[in-house]
Design an enzyme around this catalytic site. Structure first.
Site, PDB file in Angstrom:
ATOM      1  N   SER A 146       0.725  -1.148  -0.054  1.00 49.99           N
ATOM      2  CA  SER A 146      -0.027  -0.054  -0.070  1.00 49.99           C
ATOM      3  C   SER A 146       0.840   1.228   0.108  1.00 49.99           C
ATOM      4  O   SER A 146       2.086   1.276   0.292  1.00 49.99           O
ATOM      5  CB  SER A 146      -0.855  -0.032   1.146  1.00 49.99           C
ATOM      6  OG  SER A 146      -1.641   1.120   1.502  1.00 49.99           O
ATOM      7  N   TYR A 200      -2.370  -1.508  10.541  1.00 51.98           N
ATOM      8  CA  TYR A 200      -2.625  -1.672   9.116  1.00 51.98           C
ATOM      9  C   TYR A 200      -1.426  -1.087   8.176  1.00 51.98           C
ATOM     10  O   TYR A 200      -0.590  -1.608   7.597  1.00 51.98           O
ATOM     11  CB  TYR A 200      -3.883  -1.390   8.658  1.00 51.98           C
ATOM     12  CG  TYR A 200      -3.816  -1.332   7.057  1.00 51.98           C
ATOM     13  CD1 TYR A 200      -4.268  -2.593   6.291  1.00 51.98           C
ATOM     14  CD2 TYR A 200      -3.602  -0.442   6.165  1.00 51.98           C
ATOM     15  CE1 TYR A 200      -4.270  -2.821   5.170  1.00 51.98           C
ATOM     16  CE2 TYR A 200      -3.623  -0.593   4.777  1.00 51.98           C
ATOM     17  CZ  TYR A 200      -3.994  -1.844   4.245  1.00 51.98           C
ATOM     18  OH  TYR A 200      -3.969  -2.045   2.976  1.00 51.98           O
TER      19      TYR A 200
END
Length: 253
Positions: free
Chosen positions: A137, A150
């Site tokens: 990400s 996360y």
């Protein structure tokens, strides 16, 4: 990466980016096997795309990983591409007490899961001079404060990718990192988020990048955030989080 004639295993292939990649790679003449925990989602993808195969996999369970890896190696001897896509994203409270269940489940699914699965399949991929893809990400480079755990797992996975790519440099196996920006998926209920990138556009740009010799697969919207780390990174990180906090606050009002 050659975009046709492969046998590809994709985790988290029942929805979102995983499903989008599976369907497009299937259309391009690849044998695609998808996996996930939700059988109904997997069945829906397989039904809509005759030829795609589905296998249930709990990426957080080491025994499930071992069983699926054994099945793949036995039944798909030409398996040459692994796309580690499965993961979970939940809001957390880094300024307070972190929920331990959330912490453990996120680290297990996002970091330990792909490492374990790749480890179980790496010899198969070596034998085919294959490709390993990790879906990280842009939050690996610009963390989102309200999903601190996360973001940290994605940063850790990026670090692991760099090490594994170096160690496999003479093996014939390529190690690629896909670092998406905000995309309209189920993560954080982003399907309707205007600021997020439409999924079909993301898949199209991603496949264009996958077809090159790049080790990092970046769509245009991801490049500025990927380029951020360095001595002055705090300014962008703080500004990004101020902006995102306002977005999330307004959406919940």
């Amino acid at each position: 990466m050659n975009l046709t004639g492969n046998t590809i295993f994709i985790t988290g292939g029942g929805s979102g980016i995983g499903r989008g990649l599976a369907e497009e790679l299937h259309r391009r003449g690849n044998k695609v096997i998808i996996s996930g925990r939700r059988k109904n989602h997997l069945d829906a993808v397989a039904k809509a795309n005759p030829g795609i195969e589905a296998i249930e996999l709990d990426i957080a369970d080491p025994d499930s990983i071992k069983a699926v890896a054994k099945k793949l190696i036995t039944e798909h001897t030409d398996l040459n591409v692994l796309i580690n896509n499965a993961g979970i994203m939940e809001p957390d409270q880094a300024a307070g007490v972190i929920d331990d269940e959330l912490l453990v489940s996120t680290v297990t699914a996002n970091l330990l899961g792909p490492i374990r699965l790749t480890s179980a399949l790496v010899n198969q991929l070596k034998s085919r001079h294959g490709v390993i893809v990790y879906n990280t990400s842009v939050l690996a480079f610009v963390p989102l404060a309200v999903t601190a755990v996360y973001s940290a797992t994605k940063a850790a996975l990026h670090s692991y990718v760099l090490s594994q790519r170096f160690l496999l440099r003479d093996s014939g196996v390529r190690v690629l990192e896909l670092a998406p920006p905000w995309v309209r998926t189920e993560l954080m209920n982003s399907q309707e988020a205007e600021q997020a990138m439409p999924l079909d556009q993301f898949i199209s740009e991603t496949l264009d990048a996958l077809g090159t010799d790049a080790d990092e697969i970046l769509v245009e919207a991801a490049k500025a955030l990927r380029a951020n780390p360095g001595p002055g990174e705090h300014t962008l990180v703080n500004g990004f989080n101020e902006q995102m906090l306002k977005l999330f606050t307004s959406s919940q009002a």
